[in-house]
Design a protein around this motif. Sequence first.
Motif, mmCIF file in Angstrom:
data_model
loop_
_atom_site.group_PDB
_atom_site.id
_atom_site.type_symbol
_atom_site.label_atom_id
_atom_site.label_comp_id
_atom_site.label_asym_id
_atom_site.label_seq_id
_atom_site.Cartn_x
_atom_site.Cartn_y
_atom_site.Cartn_z
ATOM 1 N N GLU A 108 2.336 92.604 18.725
ATOM 2 C CA GLU A 108 0.867 92.284 18.837
ATOM 3 C C GLU A 108 0.817 90.876 18.890
ATOM 4 O O GLU A 108 -0.095 90.239 19.762
ATOM 5 N N TYR A 109 1.580 89.921 18.444
ATOM 6 C CA TYR A 109 1.152 88.426 18.440
ATOM 7 C C TYR A 109 1.651 88.072 19.984
ATOM 8 O O TYR A 109 0.972 87.224 20.397
ATOM 9 N N LEU A 110 2.815 88.562 20.169
ATOM 10 C CA LEU A 110 3.353 88.519 21.777
ATOM 11 C C LEU A 110 2.375 88.581 22.536
ATOM 12 O O LEU A 110 2.029 88.067 23.880
ATOM 13 N N LEU A 111 1.691 89.859 22.525
ATOM 14 C CA LEU A 111 0.429 90.329 23.397
ATOM 15 C C LEU A 111 -0.624 89.096 23.222
ATOM 16 O O LEU A 111 -1.184 88.782 24.528
ATOM 17 N N ARG A 112 -0.853 88.849 22.420
ATOM 18 C CA ARG A 112 -1.973 87.555 22.399
ATOM 19 C C ARG A 112 -1.534 86.665 23.102
ATOM 20 O O ARG A 112 -2.459 86.124 23.863
ATOM 21 N N LEU A 113 -0.419 86.038 23.091
ATOM 22 C CA LEU A 113 0.247 84.799 23.872
ATOM 23 C C LEU A 113 0.203 85.301 25.222
ATOM 24 O O LEU A 113 -0.331 84.428 26.083
ATOM 25 N N ALA A 114 0.500 86.233 25.633
ATOM 26 C CA ALA A 114 0.538 86.820 26.985
ATOM 27 C C ALA A 114 -0.851 87.216 27.646
ATOM 28 O O ALA A 114 -1.051 86.667 28.738
ATOM 29 N N ASP A 115 -1.708 87.862 26.796
ATOM 30 C CA ASP A 115 -2.966 88.282 27.342
ATOM 31 C C ASP A 115 -3.992 87.105 27.723
ATOM 32 O O ASP A 115 -4.619 86.882 28.481
ATOM 33 N N ASN A 116 -3.834 86.002 26.759
ATOM 34 C CA ASN A 116 -4.659 84.740 26.989
ATOM 35 C C ASN A 116 -4.282 84.123 28.049
ATOM 36 O O ASN A 116 -5.237 83.715 28.967
ATOM 37 N N ALA A 117 -2.976 84.074 28.570
ATOM 38 C CA ALA A 117 -2.562 83.408 29.635
ATOM 39 C C ALA A 117 -2.798 84.230 30.877
ATOM 40 O O ALA A 117 -3.474 83.721 32.151
ATOM 41 N N LEU A 118 -2.469 85.527 30.976
ATOM 42 C CA LEU A 118 -2.963 86.494 31.875
ATOM 43 C C LEU A 118 -4.236 86.496 32.417
ATOM 44 O O LEU A 118 -4.656 86.447 33.619
ATOM 45 N N VAL A 119 -5.095 86.790 31.439
ATOM 46 C CA VAL A 119 -6.700 87.093 31.609
ATOM 47 C C VAL A 119 -7.281 85.616 32.294
ATOM 48 O O VAL A 119 -7.947 85.649 33.212
ATOM 49 N N LEU A 120 -6.985 84.487 31.764
ATOM 50 C CA LEU A 120 -7.406 83.277 32.174
ATOM 51 C C LEU A 120 -6.965 82.788 33.484
ATOM 52 O O LEU A 120 -7.588 82.508 34.271
ATOM 53 N N ALA A 121 -5.598 83.372 33.728
ATOM 54 C CA ALA A 121 -4.974 82.985 35.306
ATOM 55 C C ALA A 121 -6.001 83.953 36.136
ATOM 56 O O ALA A 121 -5.935 83.547 37.202
ATOM 57 N N GLN A 122 -6.270 85.089 35.874
ATOM 58 C CA GLN A 122 -6.954 86.047 36.745
ATOM 59 C C GLN A 122 -8.394 85.498 36.806
ATOM 60 O O GLN A 122 -8.827 85.499 38.195
ATOM 61 N N TRP A 155 6.122 85.770 28.264
ATOM 62 C CA TRP A 155 5.506 86.380 26.921
ATOM 63 C C TRP A 155 5.777 87.911 27.041
ATOM 64 O O TRP A 155 6.129 88.739 26.186
ATOM 65 N N LEU A 156 5.274 88.696 28.226
ATOM 66 C CA LEU A 156 5.158 89.952 28.328
ATOM 67 C C LEU A 156 6.746 90.673 28.371
ATOM 68 O O LEU A 156 6.778 91.599 28.051
ATOM 69 N N ALA A 157 7.544 89.749 28.939
ATOM 70 C CA ALA A 157 8.652 90.258 29.098
ATOM 71 C C ALA A 157 9.384 90.563 27.829
ATOM 72 O O ALA A 157 10.166 91.468 27.553
ATOM 73 N N TYR A 158 9.280 89.406 26.897
ATOM 74 C CA TYR A 158 9.619 89.492 25.506
ATOM 75 C C TYR A 158 8.762 90.665 24.619
ATOM 76 O O TYR A 158 9.426 91.538 23.872
ATOM 77 N N ALA A 159 7.646 90.646 25.032
ATOM 78 C CA ALA A 159 6.723 91.790 24.361
ATOM 79 C C ALA A 159 7.302 93.233 24.633
ATOM 80 O O ALA A 159 7.476 94.158 23.964
ATOM 81 N N GLY A 160 7.820 93.344 26.072
ATOM 82 C CA GLY A 160 8.197 94.566 26.485
ATOM 83 C C GLY A 160 9.564 95.018 25.591
ATOM 84 O O GLY A 160 9.940 96.208 25.423
ATOM 85 N N GLU A 161 10.351 94.164 25.513
ATOM 86 C CA GLU A 161 11.512 94.264 24.711
ATOM 87 C C GLU A 161 11.523 94.924 23.244
ATOM 88 O O GLU A 161 12.255 95.360 22.838
ATOM 89 N N VAL A 162 10.428 94.389 22.736
ATOM 90 C CA VAL A 162 10.149 94.821 21.412
ATOM 91 C C VAL A 162 9.017 95.838 21.047
ATOM 92 O O VAL A 162 8.490 96.104 20.019
ATOM 93 N N ASP A 163 8.513 96.443 22.143
ATOM 94 C CA ASP A 163 7.120 97.209 22.304
ATOM 95 C C ASP A 163 7.835 98.605 21.744
ATOM 96 O O ASP A 163 8.762 99.188 22.495
ATOM 97 N N PRO A 164 7.193 99.196 20.742
ATOM 98 C CA PRO A 164 7.581 100.549 20.128
ATOM 99 C C PRO A 164 7.411 101.641 21.356
ATOM 100 O O PRO A 164 8.081 102.582 21.218
#
Length: 251
Positions: free
Chosen positions: A7-21, A53-62
Amino acid sequence: MHDHRFEYLLRLADNALVLAQRLSEWCGKGPVLEEDMALTNVALDLIGQSRQWLAYAGEVDPAGRDEDTLAFLRDAHEFRNLLLVEQPNGTYADTIARQFYFDTWHFLLLRGLLGSSDSRIGAIAEKSQKEAAYHARRSADLVVRLGEGTELSRTMIQASLDGLWTYTGEMFALDPVAAAMARAGIAPLPAALQSPWINHVRSVFDEAGLTMPSSEAWMQQGGVRGVHTEHLGYLLAEMQFLQRAYPGAQW
């Protein structure tokens, strides 16, 4: 802890991704060519950070999803970004105000992650902080330039900073995910970033001759829990269109 880390990795990733868009929407529409290119380059930096961040999140995604699936096949309620970064670009002043608030916080957060007990997070933060330091300097300088500029530019940047202030409190709110990350030494407590953020923001306001909003103002919440404004759905509809229209397409 496993799910909290994801969940924390998603926060880091999504902040960057959404703002980039959001910033990519300025491409070809900037007020001057130099700024058009600068905003696009900041967007590219954030996309690069989000991918890590998303690559790492994918590695630990249930659920076992990879970075592309996490980016393009989640619905709005599954995104964990701050409400601030999904706000529309509006005027150029709105964009700079949003960037200034986020960049200042983002730099402080990444600096706090350098000593993370998770070496992967620390390594990504170390690389990303160099870009974030530039972003923070740039957006602060632009706030000062607009504040010291014409009466119109000063009025517009003041109004933009005032309007977006209500979204800044979420950056420092404590919840079970943030608390778990702090207990594990993975991330700093959100509140630990508030004082240095306030101090820096105040110094920029003072230099620009602007009035800082009240610290007692009511603050919006919900983005990190998946409760978003209507703006995120429209943003994702555009960002995710190709992958949803042509599942599995590659080029």
